[in-house]
Design an enzyme around this catalytic site. Structure first.
Site, PDB file in Angstrom:
ATOM      1  CD  GLU A 178      -1.682  -2.877 -12.058  1.00 48.87           C
ATOM      2  OE1 GLU A 178      -0.795  -3.586 -11.575  1.00 48.87           O
ATOM      3  OE2 GLU A 178      -2.455  -2.205 -11.357  1.00 48.87           O
ATOM      4  CD  GLU A 370       3.253  -1.798 -12.007  1.00 55.27           C
ATOM      5  OE1 GLU A 370       2.840  -2.132 -10.868  1.00 55.27           O
ATOM      6  OE2 GLU A 370       2.658  -0.992 -12.733  1.00 55.27           O
TER       7      GLU A 370
HETATM    8  C1  BGP Z   1       0.180  -1.467  -9.386  1.00 51.57           C
HETATM    9  C2  BGP Z   1       0.208  -0.122 -10.028  1.00 51.57           C
HETATM   10  C3  BGP Z   1       1.310   0.764  -9.602  1.00 51.57           C
HETATM   11  C4  BGP Z   1       1.884   0.502  -8.263  1.00 51.57           C
HETATM   12  C5  BGP Z   1       1.853  -0.919  -7.777  1.00 51.57           C
HETATM   13  C6  BGP Z   1       2.073  -1.129  -6.297  1.00 51.57           C
HETATM   14  O1  BGP Z   1      -1.130  -1.861  -9.233  1.00 51.57           O
HETATM   15  O2  BGP Z   1       0.303  -0.225 -11.427  1.00 51.57           O
HETATM   16  O3  BGP Z   1       0.961   2.077  -9.894  1.00 51.57           O
HETATM   17  O4  BGP Z   1       1.690   1.472  -7.354  1.00 51.57           O
HETATM   18  O5  BGP Z   1       0.685  -1.587  -8.121  1.00 51.57           O
HETATM   19  O6  BGP Z   1       0.915  -0.841  -5.595  1.00 51.57           O
HETATM   20  P1  BGP Z   1       0.910   0.115  -4.334  1.00 51.57           P
HETATM   21  O7  BGP Z   1       1.515   1.380  -4.795  1.00 51.57           O
HETATM   22  O8  BGP Z   1      -0.507   0.271  -3.946  1.00 51.57           O
HETATM   23  O9  BGP Z   1       1.731  -0.570  -3.316  1.00 51.57           O
END
Ligand code: BGP
Length: 474
Positions: A178, A370
């Site tokens: 990201e 993701e």
């Molecule tokens: C993205 C990241 C991840 C992940 C996901 C969910 O931004 O790449 O590392 O964690 O989001 O976010 P969160 O864990 O804050 O729910």
């Protein structure tokens, strides 16, 4: 709206189904086998509060879900679901504990050899993120992270080490997780120790430039030492809709889209787009860009990967602004959408929008690396077996995959789909365990208690069936 005639249609042959994780959110063992501390080891509340000077006991990431010891069991569970691909990151500070050493830590490299052995055992393709929000702490404190050009050299050495060691075992690589999120989370994303409020625009945009050069440089190195490697950039995708048809809202939304597109444009086209240069001019930012940097940026990526959780809106009218919550960036709440327990809008069609936009814009293969739903799960017992009845997660998965199939039918070239957090892990933004994404439940709680036992949720079987049928069961 949805073209239901596609019901029952399988995904393209060889489609890579799987799941995605990050080292700092699963591994634990933060100071074992020579690992140095990373920024995550001093971020006990993620980005929702300030970092600590030293690692503190309340930081769940220090032990996370102990993937470091349990990787074989976990990968076996992924294999049981039928995974074709497993996305994980390499913890930079396992390989270079401070980040600026000249020689790597062999014990760190050996751990990832063991992980790869397990993947190979089941024929699971690895997808490796080189840097996922886990800059070595020393680089953050002593260099102020990516604001300092010297990080390019440290990252090059790190990437070269990985390509030389694993280049014959790993085809798919992502340079930075990201990468656009540094605009909003400079410490987590850019290892920048200066607090966000004190950071100048010049520092921030220089850090972005340095990361972009490092990313392109990694691609160049891979071409030399690991010619079979396919290198991708990774973007936090959050489509921004105009809140109303007012052209000012449409333009306001476009400006937000530009902020994110810029990262893909530079990675795919190898130079800065005009709208980005204009933005820098208007911000009064003059970057230190060398001729060599410009040459390096021409090493463009093989594919574009992205995370997708939600969409947002934008408006030019301050009186209409209602801020919603969201993945790192946030934005104006879309009044037509339901939200998750963490306030993130749920918008499956938005995924089709992103896939079409990115494909039309860049014409390189895409990879959804993701997508997922963080929810409060309740461990229960059905027929004497511990499980979670998470129909809400299966519904989220199915609704999004149906849109993915639509996008493929629209002509999008898509390599695969990795669900975020196929096994419960520590969340990035809030560093909690109760925000569960997994198909596999991990018995660990926000207060650190729990046996770390793993249990299959009902969604485990749902995803397994989808993969088995290559999407035809959707
Ligand atoms: C993205 C990241 C991840 C992940 C996901 C969910 O931004 O790449 O590392 O964690 O989001 O976010 P969160 O864990 O804050 O729910």
């Amino acid at each position: 709206m949805t073209n239901t005639s596609l019901t029952g249609k399988a995904f393209p042959e060889g489609f890579l189904w799987g799941g995605a994780t990050a080292a700092n959110q699963i591994e634990g063992k933060w100071n074992v086998d020579g690992k140095g501390p990373s920024i995550q080891d001093v971020m006990p509340v993620g980005i929702s509060g300030a970092p600590t000077e030293e690692p503190t006991q309340d930081n769940l990431k220090l032990e996370a879900i102990d993937f470091y010891s349990r990787y074989a069991q976990d990968i076996a569970l992924f294999a049981e679901m039928g995974f074709k691909v497993f996305r994980f990151s390499i913890a930079w500070s396992r390989i270079f504990p401070n980040g600026d050493e000249t020689e790597p830590n062999e014990a760190g490299l050996a751990f990832y050899d063991r992980v790869l052995d397990e993947c190979e055992k089941y024929g699971i393709e690895p997808l490796v993120t080189i840097s996922h929000y886990e800059t070595p702490l020393h680089l953050a404190k002593a260099y102020d992270g990516w604001t300092d050009r010297r990080l390019i050299g440290f990252y090059e050495r790190y990437a070269r080490t990985l390509f030389e060691r694993f280049g014959n075992r790993v085809t798919y690589w992502l340079t930075f997780n990201e990468i656009n999120s540094v605009l909003h989370a400079p410490l987590m994303s850019g290892g920048i120790w200066t607090p966000k409020e004190q950071l100048s625009k010049t520092q921030l945009y220089q850090a972005i430039h340095n990361e972009l050069v490092a990313s392109a440089s990694a691609t160049k190195i891979a071409r030399e030492v690991a010619p079979n490697a396919k290198i991708g950039c990774m973007i936090l995708a959050m489509p921004t809709y105009p809140l109303t048809p007012d052209p000012d809202d449409v333009w306001a939304a476009k400006l937000i889209e530009h902020d994110n597109y810029a990262f893909g444009d530079i990675h795919v086209r190898g130079s800065y787009p005009g709208y980005y240069l204009r933005k820098l001019r208007e911000l009064g930012v003059e970057l230190d860009i060398t001729d060599e940097d410009r040459e390096i940026l021409k090493n463009t990526v093989d594919f574009v990967s992205f995370s997708y959780y939600m969409s947002v809106c934008e408006t030019a009218d301050p009186s209409k602004r209602v801020e919603g919550r969201g993945n790192i960036m946030g934005g104006v709440q879309n009044p037509t959408l339901e939200v998750s327990e963490w306030g993130w809008s749920i918008d499956p069609v938005g995924l089709r929008v992103v896939l079409n936009d990115f494909w039309e814009r860049w014409q390189v293969p895409l990879f959804i690396v993701e997508n997922g739903l963080g929810a409060m799960d309740k461990l229960t017992e059905v027929d004497g077996v511990k499980t979670v009845e998470d129909g809400y997660r299966t519904a989220y998965l199915r609704d999004h995959l149906i849109q993915v199939r639509e996008a493929i039918e629209d002509g999008v070239d898509l390599l695969g789909y990795t669900w975020w957090g196929p096994i419960d892990l520590v969340s990035a933004s809030t560093a909690e365990l109760s925000k569960r994404y997994g198909f596999i439940y991990v018995d660990r709680n926000n207060d650190g208690s729990g046996s770390l036992e793993r249990y299959r949720k009902q969604s485990f079987y749902a995803y397994k069936e989808i993969i088995e049928s290559n999407g035809a069961s959707l």
